[in-house]
Design a protein around this motif. Structure first.
Motif, PDB file in Angstrom:
ATOM      1  N   VAL B 355     -30.883 -24.700  17.658  1.00 11.01           N
ATOM      2  CA  VAL B 355     -30.026 -23.880  16.796  1.00 11.01           C
ATOM      3  C   VAL B 355     -29.017 -23.098  17.649  1.00 11.01           C
ATOM      4  N   ALA B 356     -29.510 -22.503  18.745  1.00 14.25           N
ATOM      5  CA  ALA B 356     -28.624 -21.705  19.594  1.00 14.25           C
ATOM      6  C   ALA B 356     -27.483 -22.569  20.135  1.00 14.25           C
ATOM      7  N   SER B 357     -27.799 -23.792  20.574  1.00 18.35           N
ATOM      8  CA  SER B 357     -26.729 -24.603  21.152  1.00 18.35           C
ATOM      9  C   SER B 357     -25.766 -25.071  20.067  1.00 18.35           C
ATOM     10  N   ASP B 358     -26.265 -25.254  18.833  1.00 23.27           N
ATOM     11  CA  ASP B 358     -25.362 -25.626  17.742  1.00 23.27           C
ATOM     12  C   ASP B 358     -24.442 -24.461  17.343  1.00 23.27           C
ATOM     13  N   ILE B 359     -24.983 -23.242  17.359  1.00 25.61           N
ATOM     14  CA  ILE B 359     -24.155 -22.078  17.030  1.00 25.61           C
ATOM     15  C   ILE B 359     -23.084 -21.906  18.102  1.00 25.61           C
ATOM     16  N   GLU B 360     -23.504 -22.077  19.351  1.00 21.55           N
ATOM     17  CA  GLU B 360     -22.536 -21.929  20.442  1.00 21.55           C
ATOM     18  C   GLU B 360     -21.437 -22.968  20.362  1.00 21.55           C
ATOM     19  N   SER B 361     -21.828 -24.215  20.083  1.00 24.49           N
ATOM     20  CA  SER B 361     -20.760 -25.218  20.061  1.00 24.49           C
ATOM     21  C   SER B 361     -19.875 -25.067  18.827  1.00 24.49           C
ATOM     22  N   ALA B 362     -20.399 -24.436  17.767  1.00 26.72           N
ATOM     23  CA  ALA B 362     -19.564 -24.195  16.588  1.00 26.72           C
ATOM     24  C   ALA B 362     -18.714 -22.921  16.764  1.00 26.72           C
ATOM     25  N   LYS B 363     -18.975 -22.182  17.850  1.00 29.68           N
ATOM     26  CA  LYS B 363     -18.237 -20.947  18.163  1.00 29.68           C
ATOM     27  C   LYS B 363     -18.219 -19.973  16.990  1.00 29.68           C
ATOM     28  N   VAL B 364     -19.401 -19.697  16.479  1.00 27.46           N
ATOM     29  CA  VAL B 364     -19.533 -18.774  15.355  1.00 27.46           C
ATOM     30  C   VAL B 364     -20.026 -17.419  15.881  1.00 27.46           C
ATOM     31  N   ASP B 440     -24.944 -28.640  11.262  1.00 28.94           N
ATOM     32  CA  ASP B 440     -23.969 -28.357  10.216  1.00 28.94           C
ATOM     33  C   ASP B 440     -23.680 -26.863  10.042  1.00 28.94           C
ATOM     34  N   ILE B 441     -24.156 -26.036  10.961  1.00 28.29           N
ATOM     35  CA  ILE B 441     -23.974 -24.579  10.813  1.00 28.29           C
ATOM     36  C   ILE B 441     -22.493 -24.195  10.755  1.00 28.29           C
ATOM     37  N   GLY B 442     -21.697 -24.797  11.630  1.00 29.40           N
ATOM     38  CA  GLY B 442     -20.259 -24.498  11.657  1.00 29.40           C
ATOM     39  C   GLY B 442     -19.622 -24.730  10.297  1.00 29.40           C
ATOM     40  N   LYS B 443     -19.897 -25.921   9.744  1.00 32.99           N
ATOM     41  CA  LYS B 443     -19.354 -26.306   8.438  1.00 32.99           C
ATOM     42  C   LYS B 443     -19.859 -25.353   7.359  1.00 32.99           C
ATOM     43  N   PHE B 444     -21.127 -25.011   7.453  1.00 34.76           N
ATOM     44  CA  PHE B 444     -21.768 -24.147   6.461  1.00 34.76           C
ATOM     45  C   PHE B 444     -21.100 -22.766   6.423  1.00 34.76           C
ATOM     46  N   ILE B 445     -20.869 -22.187   7.607  1.00 35.67           N
ATOM     47  CA  ILE B 445     -20.270 -20.855   7.670  1.00 35.67           C
ATOM     48  C   ILE B 445     -18.852 -20.889   7.095  1.00 35.67           C
ATOM     49  N   GLU B 446     -18.093 -21.920   7.499  1.00 35.84           N
ATOM     50  CA  GLU B 446     -16.713 -22.049   7.007  1.00 35.84           C
ATOM     51  C   GLU B 446     -16.687 -22.229   5.493  1.00 35.84           C
ATOM     52  N   GLY B 447     -17.641 -22.970   4.979  1.00 31.63           N
ATOM     53  CA  GLY B 447     -17.635 -23.296   3.558  1.00 31.63           C
ATOM     54  C   GLY B 447     -18.451 -22.334   2.725  1.00 31.63           C
ATOM     55  N   ARG B 448     -19.731 -22.586   2.650  1.00 31.38           N
ATOM     56  CA  ARG B 448     -20.571 -21.884   1.688  1.00 31.38           C
ATOM     57  C   ARG B 448     -20.715 -20.398   1.970  1.00 31.38           C
ATOM     58  N   TRP B 449     -20.816 -20.017   3.268  1.00 34.95           N
ATOM     59  CA  TRP B 449     -20.992 -18.592   3.564  1.00 34.95           C
ATOM     60  C   TRP B 449     -19.783 -17.798   3.105  1.00 34.95           C
TER      61      TRP B 449
END
Lengths: 378, 451
Positions: B355-364, B440-449
């Motif tokens: 999760v941490a590496s996905d958040i980092e690569s999504a730059k959130v 999909d965290i990056g997409k999620f934050i941009e969209g649904r959040w």
């Protein structure tokens, strides 16, 4: 540098000293040679081939894994066409012979669930009908065991009643004549009632009831297994001590080793598989070394492999999904087999076929599978 | 079984002066670190030669380590049969095959592939280690040319594969100084091939087809020539025997057999080339790696097959001594403020790092609540109630996240969706169901959040 200091320098590096025809001219010469470092001169051995004998370093184990038979045929008071015995292991995998081959059960769900396309493509037509789904597994893909997962009973999903779920079990038992595993939804409050009713509906068929754990009413489920002649799956989470404790609880309500299979949890390839691998190896080693509480077959929810993104994501940059996904599940199964696992609950027909074909080749009696070992020239 | 080395066995050879120059507080501590292979003998500046020799002997791994190649590859050096007993050390080296009748284009494509292949996976870069050159033609001159061409284009370790002594000889004249692995010495060729290994100081692989006595005899003959760097290949049939041979070889090493304590070579490529396919080859590679192959040669270079193989290797060679859990609490990513999203995950190390590496690569920019689930992953923790509404509520209260943000909105893992209703009632926060997979965290934050 004087000759002497060069000699001393050289001596520091040398492993052996061989002196020949030397003349030492000195007032006083002190050579300290530690006895440890004096080695007899090594003779050069002439190259020679001598036949060496090899004895297999086989281990004699004290304990063994009890066999668990699933599925009652007519002779045993059931309606299954065959029964399957898992476990009975006497050694670690591939040390010497073990009596049973790994068994594979196909997953079937009691409602339509989202599945990644490499799996869904095989079941598109039957996803809403568990009996048809089970039939397809047996008739088309040669399943010799199926699991019916009663997931719709979860209050957060459809809250199907235990009675309706039992009806589904009857339907599937009617539709296919292979040994069956009956799974709940994983809801600890609802599962005891659902699995009890299911066990009653399947009375005399010797199914495997999936599963009991520490955080639900295992007595209710365990007793239902006893009363209706089923085996039970003892599920813990990568913790050998918990596994022992739960097994002891099951013993105390009257279940025997021959009635219990253990599921210590399968983490997918790439996402903790090593924990499952080592937990299974440790459980099996303990069993063979004589630990009574762990001398039962091991099962794996191998379908979990599809939780890995490398399996469920199309991701074209990772190559052909229809090969990668199934391979992910098959490699998960293969490695756990080598750690001692006996029963695999899987979902993708391609994975299952691949795994089974490898198992067949690896456990066949034929000594010569291929006779051409000149792989360099192929 | 091999006797386990205790720290007292080591301590008696150490200087016992606690000088701390090795970085440890005491000689005793240094000793126990030596056993764990976390420090090396050369870290101690005070060791006398005799002590060094004794210690080297005591600490020699059960399986000898062999190093080959221009970019050196270490194989073997293993201490235990089962990874939980300590850890496995040198990852199985993976070689890709080429041969001397391959077209120029294909040859160059495969060499480039090995040179450039790299795959990032949970903080580790996975690569290929070697190229195995097959003397398919049987012709010495053709082999020599192919080896010469290949050596010009890669620094990866090379394995020279030929049954023809003359071909090996010619190839070694050109690249002997790059320390390739010579394949193979057999019952019939050990003297000549062994001679090459001595002359060029290169490691050599011994091949004996499905016959460990023969394998042992050849290794023994090479040992008598003074050769130490030996790799063993008991033949890679896709049959019941291969795997059992691997197991017996490795067990012999653990039983202190001083002839067979060698790295094992497996050739899944043989499975492919004998009428198999990429799927079967990948399965063969997996089972060989799980049961002790220290070096494997593959034919198929499709990424769908390499990914599971490399991932399994990464898993098997993960150090089991590494903790399974990370610390629970709030982690901040980027520079979050009072409007930043709040996400939730478990304290299972693997889940957390993914999760941490996905958040980092999504730059959130966000807060991540790491819930104490006893080190269990999301799906299993939901089932086992370590990830429950009451535990999440407790974490919300204890971490004081409510004081860091002005909203009362949190995203939970998609696989924990079933607790969302109960959780909303219990804590009064708005609960969003996040993606099933953290990629999909990056997409999620941009969209649904943000919606």
């Amino acid at each position: 540098m004087t000759d002497i200091s060069r000699l001393i320098e050289a001596l520091k590096q040398a492993e052996q000293i061989e002196m020949e025809g030397i003349k030492v001219v000195a007032d006083e010469l002190e050579l300290t040679v530690s006895p440890l470092s004096v080695l007899p001169a090594v003779k050069k051995v002439a190259p020679e081939y001598s036949v060496q004998t090899f004895e297999k370093p086989l281990v004699k184990y004290r304990g063994e894994v009890s066999p668990v038979r699933l599925g009652n045929t007519k002779a045993e008071g059931g309606t299954r066409n065959h029964s399957i015995t898992v476990g009975g292991d006497k050694t670690m995998p591939f040390e010497s012979e073990n009596p049973s081959k790994p068994a594979v059960a196909f997953d079937v769900f009691d409602m339509k669930i989202p599945l990644p396309s490499p799996v869904r493509m095989h079941f598109e037509e039957v996803l809403e009908d568990p009996a048809e789904w089970a039939k397809l597994c047996v008739d088309k893909y040669g399943a010799d065991m199926v699991t019916i997962h009663l997931i719709s009973t979860d209050p957060g999903i459809k809250d199907t009643t235990a009675r309706e779920a039992a009806k589904t079990v009857e339907d599937v038992l009617q539709a296919v004549k292979v040994p069956m595993i009956i799974g709940g939804s994983g809801n600890p409050d609802k599962d005891p009632e659902v699995l009890k009713k299911a066990a009653e509906a399947a009375q005399g068929e010797r199914c495997l009831i999936n599963s009991v754990s520490m955080n639900l009413d295992y007595k209710k489920i365990g007793s239902a297994c006893l009363d209706n002649g089923h085996a039970v799956l003892s599920w813990t989470q990568l913790d050998i001590n918990n596994q022992k404790t739960l097994n002891k609880h099951l013993f105390s309500i009257g279940l025997k080793k021959e009635d219990i299979i253990m599921d210590p949890t399968t983490a997918p390839l790439g996402y903790g598989l090593e924990f499952s691998f080592s937990t299974m190896e440790r459980i099996r080693l303990a069993a063979l070394k004589g630990d009574d509480d762990l001398q039962m077959p091991i099962a794996s929810g191998t379908t979990n492999a599809w939780g890995a993104r490398e399996a469920w994501m199309k991701a074209p940059e990772w190559g052909d999904w229809e090969k990668r996904g199934p391979l992910w599940e098959a490699v998960t199964a293969m490695s756990l087999w080598l750690a001692g696992c006996n029963l695999f609950m899987m979902i993708c027909p391609t994975s299952i076929e691949l795994f089974k074909s490898m198992v067949d080749v690896l456990s066949s009696d034929k000594k010569e599978i291929t006779d051409d070992m000149n792989w360099i020239g192929l | 079984m091999r006797k386990k080395v205790g720290s007292l066995d080591i301590y008696k050879y150490l200087p016992k002066i606690n000088c701390k120059k090795c970085g440890e507080k005491t000689c005793m501590a240094f000793g126990s670190q030596l056993i764990e292979r976390k420090v090396e003998l050369k870290d101690c500046p005070h060791l006398k030669r005799e002590s060094l020799k004794s210690l080297e002997e005591i600490l020699a791994p059960a399986v000898r380590e062999v190093v080959f190649g221009e970019l050196p590859v270490s194989i073997g050096g293993e201490e235990v049969l089962y990874r939980h007993e300590l850890t496995y050390f040198n990852q199985t080296a993976i070689a890709i095959d080429i041969h001397d009748e391959m077209g120029k284009e294909e040859l160059s494509k495969r060499i480039k592939f090995v040179n450039n292949f790299s795959h990032e996976r949970i903080g580790e870069t996975l690569t290929l280690q070697a190229i195995a050159i097959r003397n398919r033609s049987g012709d010495a001159a053709k082999f020599e040319k192919c080896v010469e061409e290949t050596a010009k284009r890669t620094k990866k370790a090379l394995i020279l594969c030929s049954w023809n002594f003359e071909a090996l000889n010619k190839a070694l004249e050109i690249i002997g100084h790059k320390k390739p692995l010579i394949y193979a010495a057999t019952k019939d060729t050990w003297k000549e091939v062994g001679g090459l290994a001595v002359k060029y100081n290169c490691p050599v692989a011994v091949f004996a087809d499905n016959d460990i006595s023969e394998l042992k005899s050849v290794v023994n003959a090479l040992q008598r020539m003074g050769i130490d760097d030996i790799v063993v290949d008991p033949g890679s049939r896709l049959g019941p025997c291969t795997l059992q041979l691997f197991v017996m070889l490795r067990r012999s090493a653990m039983d202190e057999d001083k002839v067979l304590n060698r790295p094992i070579l497996g050739v899944p490529a043989a499975v492919y080339l004998q009428g198999g396919n990429g799927l079967k080859e990948a399965m063969a590679a997996s089972l060989m790696m799980a049961k002790y192959a220290d070096l494997i040669i593959l034919h198929n270079i499709e990424i769908w097959a390499l990914l599971p193989i490399l991932t399994l290797r990464q898993n098997l060679y993960t150090d089991p001594r590494r903790p399974v859990r990370v610390e629970a609490g709030i982690k901040e990513f980027g520079s979050p403020d009072e409007n930043s999203p709040v996400l939730l995950t478990t304290n299972f190390a693997l889940t957390y790092y993914t999760v941490a590496s996905d958040i980092e690569s999504a730059k959130v920019d966000c807060y991540l609540i790491v819930l104490d689930t006893d080190g269990i992953g999301v799906e299993a923790a939901v089932a086992g109630r370590q990830l429950s509404a009451s535990r999440v509520k407790k974490a919300i209260d204890e971490t004081g996240i409510g004081k860091k943000v002005r909203h009362k909105k949190m995203a939970i893992p998609g696989l924990a969706a079933r607790i969302s209703g109960e959780l909303e009632q219990l804590c009064g926060w708005k609960i969003l169901i996040g993606p099933n997979d953290s990629s999909d965290i990056g997409k999620f934050i941009e969209g649904r959040w943000k919606a």
